[in-house]
Design a protein around this motif. Structure first.
Motif, PDB file in Angstrom:
ATOM      1  N   LEU A   1       0.819  -1.209   0.000  1.00  0.00           N
ATOM      2  CA  LEU A   1       0.000   0.000   0.000  1.00  0.00           C
ATOM      3  C   LEU A   1       0.855   1.261   0.000  1.00  0.00           C
ATOM      4  N   LEU A   2       2.087   1.136   0.526  1.00  0.00           N
ATOM      5  CA  LEU A   2       2.973   2.291   0.593  1.00  0.00           C
ATOM      6  C   LEU A   2       3.496   2.701  -0.776  1.00  0.00           C
ATOM      7  N   ASP A   3       3.325   1.843  -1.763  1.00  0.00           N
ATOM      8  CA  ASP A   3       3.750   2.208  -3.119  1.00  0.00           C
ATOM      9  C   ASP A   3       2.941   3.389  -3.660  1.00  0.00           C
ATOM     10  N   GLN A   4       1.820   3.705  -3.016  1.00  0.00           N
ATOM     11  CA  GLN A   4       0.993   4.829  -3.455  1.00  0.00           C
ATOM     12  C   GLN A   4       1.545   6.170  -2.979  1.00  0.00           C
ATOM     13  N   VAL A   5       2.588   6.118  -2.160  1.00  0.00           N
ATOM     14  CA  VAL A   5       3.103   7.339  -1.538  1.00  0.00           C
ATOM     15  C   VAL A   5       4.574   7.530  -1.887  1.00  0.00           C
ATOM     16  N   ASP A   6       4.947   8.766  -2.244  1.00  0.00           N
ATOM     17  CA  ASP A   6       6.355   9.116  -2.408  1.00  0.00           C
ATOM     18  C   ASP A   6       6.887   9.469  -1.023  1.00  0.00           C
ATOM     19  N   LEU A   7       7.447   8.469  -0.358  1.00  0.00           N
ATOM     20  CA  LEU A   7       7.848   8.650   1.039  1.00  0.00           C
ATOM     21  C   LEU A   7       8.990   9.649   1.194  1.00  0.00           C
ATOM     22  N   THR A   8       9.875   9.722   0.206  1.00  0.00           N
ATOM     23  CA  THR A   8      10.967  10.710   0.279  1.00  0.00           C
ATOM     24  C   THR A   8      10.385  12.120   0.341  1.00  0.00           C
ATOM     25  N   HIS A   9       9.468  12.404  -0.558  1.00  0.00           N
ATOM     26  CA  HIS A   9       8.841  13.721  -0.571  1.00  0.00           C
ATOM     27  C   HIS A   9       8.018  13.948   0.696  1.00  0.00           C
ATOM     28  N   PHE A  10       7.377  12.894   1.175  1.00  0.00           N
ATOM     29  CA  PHE A  10       6.559  13.029   2.379  1.00  0.00           C
ATOM     30  C   PHE A  10       7.410  13.470   3.565  1.00  0.00           C
ATOM     31  N   TYR A  11       8.535  12.805   3.800  1.00  0.00           N
ATOM     32  CA  TYR A  11       9.355  13.156   4.962  1.00  0.00           C
ATOM     33  C   TYR A  11      10.080  14.479   4.776  1.00  0.00           C
ATOM     34  N   GLN A  12      10.412  14.832   3.550  1.00  0.00           N
ATOM     35  CA  GLN A  12      10.964  16.156   3.306  1.00  0.00           C
ATOM     36  C   GLN A  12       9.941  17.229   3.659  1.00  0.00           C
ATOM     37  N   ALA A  13       8.696  17.002   3.236  1.00  0.00           N
ATOM     38  CA  ALA A  13       7.630  17.953   3.540  1.00  0.00           C
ATOM     39  C   ALA A  13       7.359  18.014   5.036  1.00  0.00           C
ATOM     40  N   LEU A  14       7.429  16.877   5.720  1.00  0.00           N
ATOM     41  CA  LEU A  14       7.193  16.821   7.163  1.00  0.00           C
ATOM     42  C   LEU A  14       8.209  17.680   7.912  1.00  0.00           C
ATOM     43  N   HIS A  15       9.489  17.479   7.606  1.00  0.00           N
ATOM     44  CA  HIS A  15      10.526  18.264   8.289  1.00  0.00           C
ATOM     45  C   HIS A  15      10.424  19.742   7.927  1.00  0.00           C
ATOM     46  N   ARG A  16      10.152  20.007   6.653  1.00  0.00           N
ATOM     47  CA  ARG A  16      10.075  21.396   6.207  1.00  0.00           C
ATOM     48  C   ARG A  16       8.949  22.124   6.924  1.00  0.00           C
ATOM     49  N   HIS A  17       7.813  21.450   7.045  1.00  0.00           N
ATOM     50  CA  HIS A  17       6.683  22.150   7.660  1.00  0.00           C
ATOM     51  C   HIS A  17       6.873  22.310   9.170  1.00  0.00           C
ATOM     52  N   THR A  18       7.603  21.427   9.791  1.00  0.00           N
ATOM     53  CA  THR A  18       7.904  21.613  11.213  1.00  0.00           C
ATOM     54  C   THR A  18       8.667  22.910  11.420  1.00  0.00           C
ATOM     55  N   THR A  19       9.605  23.201  10.542  1.00  0.00           N
ATOM     56  CA  THR A  19      10.363  24.462  10.679  1.00  0.00           C
ATOM     57  C   THR A  19       9.465  25.660  10.396  1.00  0.00           C
ATOM     58  N   HIS A  20       8.470  25.507   9.515  1.00  0.00           N
ATOM     59  CA  HIS A  20       7.535  26.612   9.286  1.00  0.00           C
ATOM     60  C   HIS A  20       6.788  26.962  10.573  1.00  0.00           C
ATOM     61  N   LEU A  21       6.505  25.967  11.411  1.00  0.00           N
ATOM     62  CA  LEU A  21       5.775  26.226  12.648  1.00  0.00           C
ATOM     63  C   LEU A  21       6.525  27.191  13.567  1.00  0.00           C
ATOM     64  N   LEU A  22       7.834  27.237  13.443  1.00  0.00           N
ATOM     65  CA  LEU A  22       8.617  28.147  14.276  1.00  0.00           C
ATOM     66  C   LEU A  22       8.297  29.603  13.966  1.00  0.00           C
ATOM     67  N   ASN A  23       7.702  29.856  12.800  1.00  0.00           N
ATOM     68  CA  ASN A  23       7.339  31.218  12.417  1.00  0.00           C
ATOM     69  C   ASN A  23       5.979  31.632  12.953  1.00  0.00           C
ATOM     70  N   GLY A  24       5.311  30.735  13.678  1.00  0.00           N
ATOM     71  CA  GLY A  24       4.059  31.078  14.338  1.00  0.00           C
ATOM     72  C   GLY A  24       4.218  31.125  15.847  1.00  0.00           C
ATOM     73  N   TYR A  25       5.469  31.162  16.307  1.00  0.00           N
ATOM     74  CA  TYR A  25       5.783  31.120  17.747  1.00  0.00           C
ATOM     75  C   TYR A  25       6.255  32.492  18.192  1.00  0.00           C
ATOM     76  N   PHE A  26       5.788  32.931  19.351  1.00  0.00           N
ATOM     77  CA  PHE A  26       6.200  34.229  19.873  1.00  0.00           C
ATOM     78  C   PHE A  26       7.539  34.115  20.602  1.00  0.00           C
ATOM     79  N   TRP A  27       8.625  34.158  19.795  1.00  0.00           N
ATOM     80  CA  TRP A  27       9.968  34.284  20.358  1.00  0.00           C
ATOM     81  C   TRP A  27      10.087  35.660  21.016  1.00  0.00           C
TER      82      TRP A  27
END
Length: 591
Positions: free
Chosen positions: A479-505
């Motif tokens: 079932l995992l053949d339906q997913v580009d896992l490389t792109h998925f984990y790249q997007a996961l890490h990238r979006h985690t860093t985006h969350l830092l821009n919604g934090y009141f440092w």
């Protein structure tokens, strides 16, 4: 005490060499900004243009010392910004740029003259709502009233604020340094989506833990003496929102329990217990059902019972019971589950989303898909805790209705959570297929999104849990053949860093009216830097899930790469279509 002994002098001394080193890349004249705050009041800002660094630093240091004395301020924060690039346009050109820029997402400073004598940092503009006129527009707009008000406070009443269309405007790109007592100064990102916050090259477990701890302290601060929560604040002017709903209260409690599992903070546990006490005594009502059993419901002021509110209350109570290994709320959980069961159509398994109290008659069949996912998840979690098959039957029937109806198209985070709970007990191919479709079709959005979305990261972390289980079980790996896992984990890490821009440092909070109140919270920029307790909960739950992910992959040394994104070609501004633009004639401050 002379100036050399003051806390501000100490901050200036610690910052000077680092700023001077950074300015070696530039050629004069230099444009420098100093911003100071004692964490209780909005920053006082001074800036200067000078041919030499020494001249600029001395004159600006003297000026900011005077400002601190005049405002009876003992600063604990110092932020230094320097202009690295200037772009010339007109006020007419600025209006055009603002119309194509998402509300509160204009990321340049502005000078009102070619010599930058009247100039503002981007954070000053946004922190004082100078480019926002409330919710009337979805794009940025020059707010003349707030612009005049802040300019008068900053420069005095003598400043000419002629808003004629042909007036020259200079857009400022900056880099910076933030300095606070007892911590090493940190450099700040230049132009781009991260502009103005501290540079973090690698996001590790320690960083995520600190964010969770800070957010947890913020949630504790939002608890009222009676056990209810403040709903939220508009940070620019420290304005309160209306009353917190029952669903928001229960969500906040659930989040506090999630973060307590990491912090183990005694004051946080006390706050959780206080808020649970309020929930069970003030928000829940009991009613005798046709079966003769007692059910529990959250009844809104208008006499309405909403499926989502009841479900999230159940989730909060189950989460606490599992975390503390207690049966203190066993009866309340059973009553809530009976109430949710009452809202299910016995044949199809679908849930009704709103019921009238006390008649318990159907008011609305459907509101939002979230309610279905929350109800199924609450029942599954209760089944996991009590092992009572009755709740499995209700949840399974409801999810199979969602499956047959193709609700994976909603790409809903709660449905992802449901898949993970269901497959823990019954690893059925159709459940996994639903889960994959729920996120795989949304992967393009996950990859491209720049604006921080904690719910999106929650969905990705739920998907990671399912992917991990599929890999471990082996039976349905195809079932995992339906997913580009490389792109998925790249997007996961990238979006985690985006969350830092919604934090009141602190380097960002100091430009708002009440820095201490908002420090460590999370905001929604395009809603005028709104801090909504429900949004804070989503941010924290996403970070808790990411914290677990980092721990589980510690042996593989998988960390989130936080690559600097300072190039204007990568991210010039946050326009509505995210298209680049050329903001006028550039006057580069670089060699």
């Amino acid at each position: 005490m002379n100036n050399s002994d003051t806390p501000l002098s100490s901050l200036l001394t610690r910052a000077r060499n680092k700023v001077e080193q950074a300015l070696r890349e530039l050629k004069p004249p230099y444009t420098l900004f100093f911003s100071i705050s004692d964490a209780t009041q909005r920053a006082q800002v001074k800036h200067i243009n000078a041919q030499s660094f020494s001249q600029a630093w001395k004159n600006l240091a003297d000026a900011i010392q005077i400002v601190a004395a005049q405002n009876a301020m003992e600063p604990c924060w110092l932020r230094v910004d320097w202009v690295i690039q200037k772009s010339i346009t007109t006020l007419c050109g600025l209006h055009t740029l603002l119309e194509d820029t998402k509300r509160c997402h204009f990321r340049y400073g502005i000078a009102l003259d070619i010599d930058c004598n009247i100039a503002f940092l981007e954070q000053e503009l946004n922190g004082n709502a100078m480019l926002d006129e409330g919710g009337r527009m979805d794009h940025a707009i020059l707010n003349e009233k707030e612009f005049r008000s802040y300019t008068k406070r900053r420069f005095g009443p003598q400043v000419d604020l002629d808003f004629s269309e042909e007036r020259t405007i200079v857009l400022l790109s900056t880099k910076g340094l933030f300095c606070e007592h007892h911590r090493e100064p940190v450099y700040l990102y230049g132009p781009g989506p991260d502009a103005g916050r501290r540079i973090i090259n690698t996001l590790n477990c320690e960083d995520v833990t600190q964010l969770i701890e800070d957010g947890s302290r913020y949630l504790i601060s939002q608890l009222k003496p009676n056990g209810s929560f403040y709903k939220g604040w508009y940070a620019c002017f420290d304005r309160a929102m209306s009353r917190c709903t029952a669903l928001e209260h229960a969500s906040a409690v659930y989040t506090m329990i999630e973060t307590w599992k990491i912090t183990k903070c005694a004051s946080q546990l006390s706050a959780i217990q206080h808020s649970l006490d309020y929930m069970t005594k003030k928000l829940l009502r009991v009613a005798v059902l046709e079966s003769g059993e007692t059910g529990a419901f959250v009844v809104e002021p208008d006499g309405e019972i909403r499926l989502g509110s009841n479900a999230v209350c159940l989730l909060a109570l189950v989460n606490y019971s599992q975390a503390r290994q207690t049966r203190q709320y066993a009866e309340w959980m059973t009553r809530l589950a009976r109430g949710i069961e009452l809202m299910q159509a016995p044949t199809s398994g679908r849930f009704f989303h709103a019921v009238e109290y006390p008649a318990l008659t159907v008011k609305d069949c459907y509101r939002v898909i979230d309610h279905d996912g929350q109800a199924v998840l609450g029942l599954l979690r209760l089944y996991g805790f009590s092992k009572h098959s009755r709740w499995w039957v209700v949840a399974d029937k409801a999810f199979n209705y969602l499956l047959t109806a193709g609700h994976w198209r909603a790409h809903n985070v709660w449905l992802s959570y449901c898949v993970n709970e269901l497959t823990a007990y019954r690893p059925d191919e159709q459940y996994y297929q639903f889960g994959i479709r729920n996120f795989a079709g949304h992967l393009g959005v996950m990859e491209q999104r720049i604006i921080p979305s904690p719910i999106l990261l929650q969905s990705m972390m739920a998907a990671d849990t399912m992917i991990t289980r599929l890999r471990q079980e082996g039976q349905f790996q195809y079932l995992l053949d339906q997913v580009d896992l490389t792109h998925f984990y790249q997007a996961l890490h990238r979006h985690t860093t985006h969350l830092l821009n919604g934090y009141f440092w602190p380097e960002f909070a100091l430009f708002f009216k009440n820095p201490t109140k908002i420090l460590g919270s999370f905001f929604t920029r395009h809603h005028a830097f709104r801090i909504l307790i429900d949004d804070v909960g989503h941010y924290l739950c996403a970070l808790v899930a990411y914290h677990k992910y980092l721990h589980s992959h510690a042996e593989d040394h998988l960390k989130a790469p936080c690559q600097p994104r300072n190039s204007s070609t990568h991210y010039p501004h946050w326009n509505k279509k995210q298209n680049p633009y050329s903001p006028g004639t550039e006057m580069s401050a670089k060699r």
